[in-house]
Design an enzyme around this catalytic site. Structure first.
Site, PDB file in Angstrom:
ATOM      1  N   SER A 125      -3.339   2.333  -6.594  1.00  0.00           N
ATOM      2  CA  SER A 125      -4.255   3.468  -6.572  1.00  0.00           C
ATOM      3  C   SER A 125      -3.500   4.787  -6.507  1.00  0.00           C
ATOM      4  CB  SER A 125      -5.148   3.340  -5.329  1.00  0.00           C
ATOM      5  OG  SER A 125      -5.855   4.521  -5.085  1.00  0.00           O
ATOM      6  N   TYR A 150      -6.858   2.808   3.904  1.00  0.00           N
ATOM      7  CA  TYR A 150      -6.946   2.228   2.560  1.00  0.00           C
ATOM      8  C   TYR A 150      -5.743   2.631   1.716  1.00  0.00           C
ATOM      9  CZ  TYR A 150      -8.079   1.906  -2.365  1.00  0.00           C
ATOM     10  OH  TYR A 150      -7.995   1.661  -3.715  1.00  0.00           O
ATOM     11  N   LYS A 154      -2.286   0.371   0.061  1.00  0.00           N
ATOM     12  CA  LYS A 154      -1.763   0.375  -1.305  1.00  0.00           C
ATOM     13  C   LYS A 154      -0.270   0.735  -1.305  1.00  0.00           C
ATOM     14  CE  LYS A 154      -5.513  -0.934  -3.309  1.00  0.00           C
ATOM     15  NZ  LYS A 154      -5.600  -2.309  -3.842  1.00  0.00           N
TER      16      LYS A 154
END
Length: 340
Positions: A125, A150, A154
């Site tokens: 991402s 989050y 990644k």
């Protein structure tokens, strides 16, 4: 060639499954249906004429992951989507995100590294860049401290893959850092179907327009951007899905320059939240009920991609416009609601 797609009933996974099958691959979907519906299998079959193989289990269950690799000894590669992905929720539930997004990755890599040759594409991402200092963002931009758990999963996920590739030359991997996927398949057989309240902008727009939601909240209009709302690079999900197929073919044909590569996948154009709303109103003819509210924790000001590396090295280009994506999302929303 047999390819596994984790989270293959989800938004991006289902579209990638379609593109893989249309390119001649045999697909095995792994999904625990925690944020997806089994009806997606029907949509995939209606588009391609082929029903993918399907394994329903949770990748956090290590023994079931081991069993999967024993059951599919001819597996050539994995495209790994299965993960929790809502920025706001990750701020509230960090341990859930670290378990679901990192333990599962480790278990899959452990299975793959037992093979002599294995091919792996990681759903990464643009959040790994944090608030980048310059726009557009290239793959060489410094990885900033993550703005959310989050985003941190990644970043850590990429580090896990990079470190594994250093000591396992038989593992060939690509991380695709994608920006903001939106839209639906042109057939309107599959699309974004969040369970519960949507965490992403576009399904909230379409659900508000169709009457499921009373009002869309726009999180802040005081950012240092032309209209005060956050800017993102919104990419049509079919364009994104095709990038995964091209990436897997690159690995299978040995065209990669090293056994771990990173590519941005976006359009190269930044659009503000207000521009997305205006695009929707333009293609749908609907007037959207929205309200400006306070900023949301974890949101960055602006992020859009420099896509030159993906264009030149992968030979991939985004083909759909923002209006194309919003039109397909609206057609999909109308079909879903008519069905119900």
């Amino acid at each position: 060639m047999q390819i596994a797609v984790t989270g293959g009933l989800g938004f991006i996974g289902s579209h990638t499954t379609v593109e893989l099958q249309q390119a001649g691959y045999e697909v095995v979907i792994i999904d625990n249906c925690s944020n997806a519906s089994l009806s997606v299998l029907d949509g995939i079959e209606r588009i391609t004429g082929i029903r993918p193989l399907f394994e329903n289990f949770d990748l956090r269950e290590r023994e079931k992951v081991k069993h999967f690799f024993r059951k599919y000894p001819d597996l050539r590669g994995i495209i790994h989507f299965a993960a929790s992905k809502a920025v706001g929720e990750s701020v509230e539930e960090p341990l859930l995100y670290y378990e679901n997004n990192l333990a599962t990755l480790v278990y899959l890599l452990q299975g793959l590294t037992e093979k002599e040759q294995a091919h792996f594409i990681f759903s990464s991402s643009c959040t790994v860049y944090g608030q980048a200092e310059t726009m557009p963002i290239t793959e060489n931009a410094p990885v900033q401290p993550a703005e959310s758990p989050y985003g941190n999963t990644k970043q850590i996920g990429e580090e896990i893959i990079r470190d594994t590739c250093k000591v396992r030359p038989g593992l060939q991997a690509i991380s695709l850092r994608y920006f903001n996927p939106i839209g639906a398949h042109p057939s309107a057989e599959i699309g974004e179907l969040p369970l519960g309240v949507p965490q992403n902008l576009v399904p909230f727009i379409t659900q508000t327009a169709i009457g499921m939601r009373e009002q869309l909240s726009v999180f802040g209009d005081d950012y240092p951007t032309p209209d005060g709302t956050c800017i993102r690079d919104y990419i049509h999900v079919v364009d994104l899905a095709r990038a995964h197929v091209i990436g897997m073919e690159r690995l299978l044909k040995g065209k990669n320059s090293s056994n771990y590569e990173v590519f941005n996948v976006g359009t190269g154009t930044g659009s503000s939240v207000m521009e997305v709303i205006q695009s929707f109103e333009r293609v749908s003819g609907e007037s959207l009920n929205y309200k400006i509210v306070k900023r949301r924790p974890g949101d960055i000001i602006s992020a859009y991609a420099d896509t030159k590396k993906a264009n030149d090295e992968l030979g991939w280009h985004a083909e759909f416009s923002l209006d194309d994506a919003m039109q397909s999302a609206w057609t999909w929303e109308q079909k879903v609601r008519n069905k119900h």
